[in-house]
Design an enzyme around this catalytic site. Structure first.
Site, PDB file in Angstrom:
ATOM      1  CB  CYS A  98      -2.279  10.240  -6.439  1.00  0.00           C
ATOM      2  SG  CYS A  98      -3.109  11.598  -7.243  1.00  0.00           S
ATOM      3  CB  SER A  99      -0.135   4.856  -6.318  1.00  0.00           C
ATOM      4  OG  SER A  99      -0.299   4.307  -7.615  1.00  0.00           O
ATOM      5  NE  ARG A 100       6.738   6.085  -5.690  1.00  0.00           N
ATOM      6  CZ  ARG A 100       6.363   7.063  -4.863  1.00  0.00           C
ATOM      7  NH1 ARG A 100       5.320   7.813  -5.137  1.00  0.00           N
ATOM      8  NH2 ARG A 100       7.054   7.313  -3.762  1.00  0.00           N
TER       9      ARG A 100
ATOM     10  NE  ARG B 124       0.351   5.521   5.794  1.00  0.00           N
ATOM     11  CZ  ARG B 124       1.311   4.614   6.036  1.00  0.00           C
ATOM     12  NH1 ARG B 124       1.418   4.099   7.228  1.00  0.00           N
ATOM     13  NH2 ARG B 124       2.156   4.252   5.091  1.00  0.00           N
ATOM     14  CB  ILE B 125      -3.094   7.871   0.454  1.00  0.00           C
ATOM     15  CG1 ILE B 125      -1.864   8.433   1.184  1.00  0.00           C
ATOM     16  CG2 ILE B 125      -3.557   8.835  -0.636  1.00  0.00           C
ATOM     17  CD1 ILE B 125      -0.589   8.480   0.356  1.00  0.00           C
TER      18      ILE B 125
ATOM     19  CD  GLU C 178       7.023  10.506 -11.692  1.00  0.00           C
ATOM     20  OE1 GLU C 178       7.688  11.223 -10.911  1.00  0.00           O
ATOM     21  OE2 GLU C 178       5.979   9.943 -11.365  1.00  0.00           O
TER      22      GLU C 178
ATOM     23  CG  HIS D 185       5.586  12.608  -8.145  1.00  0.00           C
ATOM     24  ND1 HIS D 185       6.317  11.470  -8.362  1.00  0.00           N
ATOM     25  CD2 HIS D 185       5.071  12.456  -6.897  1.00  0.00           C
ATOM     26  CE1 HIS D 185       6.253  10.674  -7.309  1.00  0.00           C
ATOM     27  NE2 HIS D 185       5.492  11.257  -6.402  1.00  0.00           N
ATOM     28  CB  ILE D 186       2.324  18.492  -7.418  1.00  0.00           C
ATOM     29  CG1 ILE D 186       1.054  18.303  -8.264  1.00  0.00           C
ATOM     30  CG2 ILE D 186       3.455  19.111  -8.239  1.00  0.00           C
ATOM     31  CD1 ILE D 186       0.352  19.605  -8.645  1.00  0.00           C
ATOM     32  CB  ALA D 187      -0.052  13.642  -4.866  1.00  0.00           C
ATOM     33  CB  SER D 188       3.196  14.795  -0.901  1.00  0.00           C
ATOM     34  OG  SER D 188       4.439  15.059  -1.548  1.00  0.00           O
TER      35      SER D 188
ATOM     36  CG  ASP E 175       0.815  13.481  -8.607  1.00  0.00           C
ATOM     37  OD1 ASP E 175       1.127  14.646  -8.934  1.00  0.00           O
ATOM     38  OD2 ASP E 175       1.314  12.899  -7.616  1.00  0.00           O
TER      39      ASP E 175
HETATM   40  N1  LIG Z   1       2.006  10.922  -5.814  1.00  0.00           N
HETATM   41  C1  LIG Z   1       2.539  11.252  -4.657  1.00  0.00           C
HETATM   42  O1  LIG Z   1       3.092  12.327  -4.473  1.00  0.00           O
HETATM   43  C2  LIG Z   1       2.451  10.305  -3.525  1.00  0.00           C
HETATM   44  C3  LIG Z   1       2.414   8.962  -3.755  1.00  0.00           C
HETATM   45  N2  LIG Z   1       2.333   8.091  -2.706  1.00  0.00           N
HETATM   46  C4  LIG Z   1       2.257   6.656  -2.990  1.00  0.00           C
HETATM   47  O2  LIG Z   1       1.105   6.130  -2.336  1.00  0.00           O
HETATM   48  C5  LIG Z   1       1.427   4.877  -1.764  1.00  0.00           C
HETATM   49  C6  LIG Z   1       0.487   4.552  -0.634  1.00  0.00           C
HETATM   50  O3  LIG Z   1       0.743   5.346   0.500  1.00  0.00           O
HETATM   51  P1  LIG Z   1      -0.013   5.067   1.884  1.00  0.00           P
HETATM   52  O4  LIG Z   1      -1.483   5.075   1.682  1.00  0.00           O
HETATM   53  O5  LIG Z   1       0.561   5.967   2.897  1.00  0.00           O
HETATM   54  O6  LIG Z   1       0.467   3.575   2.154  1.00  0.00           O
HETATM   55  P2  LIG Z   1      -0.304   2.392   2.891  1.00  0.00           P
HETATM   56  O7  LIG Z   1       0.724   1.357   3.145  1.00  0.00           O
HETATM   57  O8  LIG Z   1      -1.087   2.931   4.049  1.00  0.00           O
HETATM   58  O9  LIG Z   1      -1.354   1.875   1.791  1.00  0.00           O
HETATM   59  C7  LIG Z   1      -1.027   1.051   0.731  1.00  0.00           C
HETATM   60  C8  LIG Z   1      -2.128   0.016   0.589  1.00  0.00           C
HETATM   61  O10 LIG Z   1      -1.893  -0.734  -0.598  1.00  0.00           O
HETATM   62  C9  LIG Z   1      -2.350  -2.053  -0.333  1.00  0.00           C
HETATM   63  N3  LIG Z   1      -1.809  -3.000  -1.304  1.00  0.00           N
HETATM   64  C10 LIG Z   1      -0.568  -3.519  -1.372  1.00  0.00           C
HETATM   65  N4  LIG Z   1      -0.479  -4.386  -2.394  1.00  0.00           N
HETATM   66  C11 LIG Z   1      -1.695  -4.383  -3.007  1.00  0.00           C
HETATM   67  C12 LIG Z   1      -2.251  -5.070  -4.117  1.00  0.00           C
HETATM   68  N5  LIG Z   1      -1.520  -5.943  -4.804  1.00  0.00           N
HETATM   69  N6  LIG Z   1      -3.523  -4.824  -4.451  1.00  0.00           N
HETATM   70  C13 LIG Z   1      -4.262  -3.953  -3.737  1.00  0.00           C
HETATM   71  N7  LIG Z   1      -3.812  -3.283  -2.664  1.00  0.00           N
HETATM   72  C14 LIG Z   1      -2.547  -3.498  -2.309  1.00  0.00           C
HETATM   73  C15 LIG Z   1      -1.856  -2.318   1.084  1.00  0.00           C
HETATM   74  O11 LIG Z   1      -2.517  -3.409   1.682  1.00  0.00           O
HETATM   75  C16 LIG Z   1      -2.166  -0.986   1.752  1.00  0.00           C
HETATM   76  O12 LIG Z   1      -3.452  -0.958   2.352  1.00  0.00           O
HETATM   77  C17 LIG Z   1       2.912   5.037  -1.372  1.00  0.00           C
HETATM   78  O13 LIG Z   1       3.548   3.791  -1.270  1.00  0.00           O
HETATM   79  C18 LIG Z   1       3.471   5.901  -2.469  1.00  0.00           C
HETATM   80  O14 LIG Z   1       4.010   5.104  -3.490  1.00  0.00           O
HETATM   81  C19 LIG Z   1       2.286   8.528  -1.427  1.00  0.00           C
HETATM   82  C20 LIG Z   1       2.333   9.864  -1.145  1.00  0.00           C
HETATM   83  C21 LIG Z   1       2.438  10.873  -2.172  1.00  0.00           C
HETATM   84  O1  LIG Z   2       5.816  10.268  -0.438  1.00  0.00           O
HETATM   85  C1  LIG Z   2       5.779   9.759  -1.566  1.00  0.00           C
HETATM   86  O2  LIG Z   2       5.781   8.536  -1.734  1.00  0.00           O
HETATM   87  C2  LIG Z   2       5.763  10.635  -2.742  1.00  0.00           C
HETATM   88  O3  LIG Z   2       5.528  10.205  -3.833  1.00  0.00           O
HETATM   89  C3  LIG Z   2       6.020  12.072  -2.596  1.00  0.00           C
HETATM   90  O4  LIG Z   2       5.312  12.623  -1.613  1.00  0.00           O
END
Ligand SMILES: NC(=O)C1=CN([C@@H]2O[C@H](COP(=O)(O)OP(=O)(O)OC[C@H]3O[C@@H](n4cnc5c(N)ncnc54)[C@H](O)[C@@H]3O)[C@@H](O)[C@H]2O)C=CC1
Ligand SMILES: O=C(O)C(=O)CO
Length: 386
Positions: free
Chosen positions: A271-273, A175-176, A302, A320-323, A297
């Site tokens: 901006c993932s983890r 998604r992101i 952390e 960690h303010i991406a959202s 981010d």
């Molecule tokens: N920094 C922040 O504030 C935020 C961080 N996040 C992080 O972003 C992540 C992703 O969120 P969404 O896009 O909503 O999830 P999503 O599930 O739609 O996308 C994750 C993608 O990663 C792919 N993936 C999984 N294992 C992989 C690998 N080994 N190599 C390559 N791709 C791989 C999946 O196939 C999927 O398409 C969350 O799990 C969260 O940890 C999300 C929101 C805010």
């Molecule tokens: O939703 C997440 O995974 C975050 O990191 C904070 O929005």
């Protein structure tokens, strides 16, 4: 946690007891719970990260569900405590749930909710902001200005990278990652190379259509490529943004060897983890390659940064303010509350966790369903037919 625990109580005579480990933005989530006979207890302790012991104290002897945060360690101990207190539902106020041991939740029959979709664009926009800030050296230039160092325009002053025509790489085009890719391709006419375990057909179609439009207008069309390996992305892209989930397969996905494969002047955005990057190796790489830049981010441990990172001019760091947009944070709170409420009320699970808009409509009652329960299958929960 020091006793007495600081708690704000809503609807004291409510039939169901739900605990939120933090105050969350907005009031809709509170109203929805209260209107549904919930006694809501919000922990207002000043301490930022609650320990397992703190949360055990909050759960107490009777608790139907908990809304928690990504900073908390939801494992065997907390799920067994919640289950003993009669609890059947937990929701993270986050889409990522690497802080949750889902197997432990399954063992105790606890549904685990998350908050997908509502943060997609907001998070992608922060990744895009960091990309621009790194490419155009905005933070360095701001510091220079405030330090009173600007004494006139110069041809070499803070020269950065033009994005147009360069290649953006996305690792994890879910998604992101897909939303970020669209922003960079459409907004800055970059070419895309992406790596994901699955094909992102919608993203590919979007770029193909955009390329056709550009060509018809006499402009150079953008291109896309799905890479067979992650290394291909690292070698070809000028900016790389990381958007995978954090699990065993993505821990230290970007390590010393992989950093060495990237272009010397590349930009890396995370901006993932935090643990998706080996942060100590990154600090070394940044020191050795002053033209290599990062926008971070998230961090491996952390709220801390690895030694040396804070001193580096070629790193932009935000907490960690991406959202963190008002609409998204209020939406996350609503989704988390409805996940817990839905399970308590015996509602089914929403049929498509990628399409949660009906739950976010302020002017309508939300559907009688839990928006997103990640272990619905494992627990054999029914799915909404709506
Ligand atoms: N920094 C922040 O504030 C935020 C961080 N996040 C992080 O972003 C992540 C992703 O969120 P969404 O896009 O909503 O999830 P999503 O599930 O739609 O996308 C994750 C993608 O990663 C792919 N993936 C999984 N294992 C992989 C690998 N080994 N190599 C390559 N791709 C791989 C999946 O196939 C999927 O398409 C969350 O799990 C969260 O940890 C999300 C929101 C805010
Ligand atoms: O939703 C997440 O995974 C975050 O990191 C904070 O929005």
């Amino acid at each position: 946690m020091a006793k007495p625990v600081s708690i704000e109580v809503w609807n004291p005579s409510g039939k169901y007891r739900v605990v939120s480990t933090k105050p969350m933005p907005g009031t809709r989530w509170i109203n929805l719970l209260v209107q549904n006979d919930v006694r809501l207890e919000i922990c207002t302790e000043k301490k930022t990260i609650l320990s397992v012991e703190d949360i055990i104290a909050l759960i107490g002897d009777k608790c139907d569900g908990v809304i928690g945060q990504l900073t908390e360690d939801w494992g065997e101990q907390l799920f067994s405590t919640l289950s003993k207190a009669g609890g059947k539902a937990f929701s993270n106020m986050a889409v990522g749930y690497n802080n949750v041991d889902v197997d432990a939740a399954n063992k105790y029959g606890v549904a685990v909710g998350n908050t997908p979709g509502v943060l997609t664009e907001t998070t992608a926009e922060l990744a895009a902001s960091l990309s621009l800030a790194a490419a155009r050296r905005i933070v360095e230039a701001d510091e220079f200005m405030r330090a009173g160092l600007y004494d006139g325009w110069l041809p070499h002053l803070f020269v950065g990278n033009l994005l147009k025509g360069q290649t953006v790489g996305v690792i994890g085009a879910g998604r992101i990652g897909s939303a970020y890719a669209r922003m960079m391709v459409e907004g800055f006419k970059m070419n895309l190379i992406y790596y994901d375990l699955y094909q992102s057909t919608r993203l590919e179609k979007f770029i193909t259509a955009y390329a056709t439009f550009l060509k018809a207008s006499g402009e150079t069309p953008v291109t896309w490529k799905r890479a067979a390996t992650m290394d291909e992305v690292l070698q070809e892209a000028d900016i790389i943004s990381l958007h995978p989930v954090l699990d065993k397969t993505t821990y230290h996905l970007v390590n010393k060897e992989r950093l060495a494969k990237m272009k010397k002047e590349a930009i890396l955005i995370n901006c993932s983890r935090g643990p998706v990057i080996d942060e100590a190796a990154l600090v070394e790489h940044l020191k050795q390659n002053p033209m290599f830049r990062v926008g971070l981010d998230v961090f491996e441990e952390e709220p801390y940064m690895k030694p040396g990172l804070a001193e580096l001019k070629n790193a932009i760091v935000v907490p960690h303010i991406a959202s963190a947009s008002k609409w998204t944070r209020e939406g996350m709170a609503t989704l988390a509350a409805l996940n817990v409420l839905g399970k308590i009320k015996g509602y089914p699970v929403w049929f498509d966790a990628n399409r949660v808009e009906p739950f976010l409509n302020e002017n309508a009652q939300p559907p009688a369903a839990s928006p997103s329960i990640v272990n619905a299958k494992a627990l054999g929960l029914p799915t909404s037919k709506l």
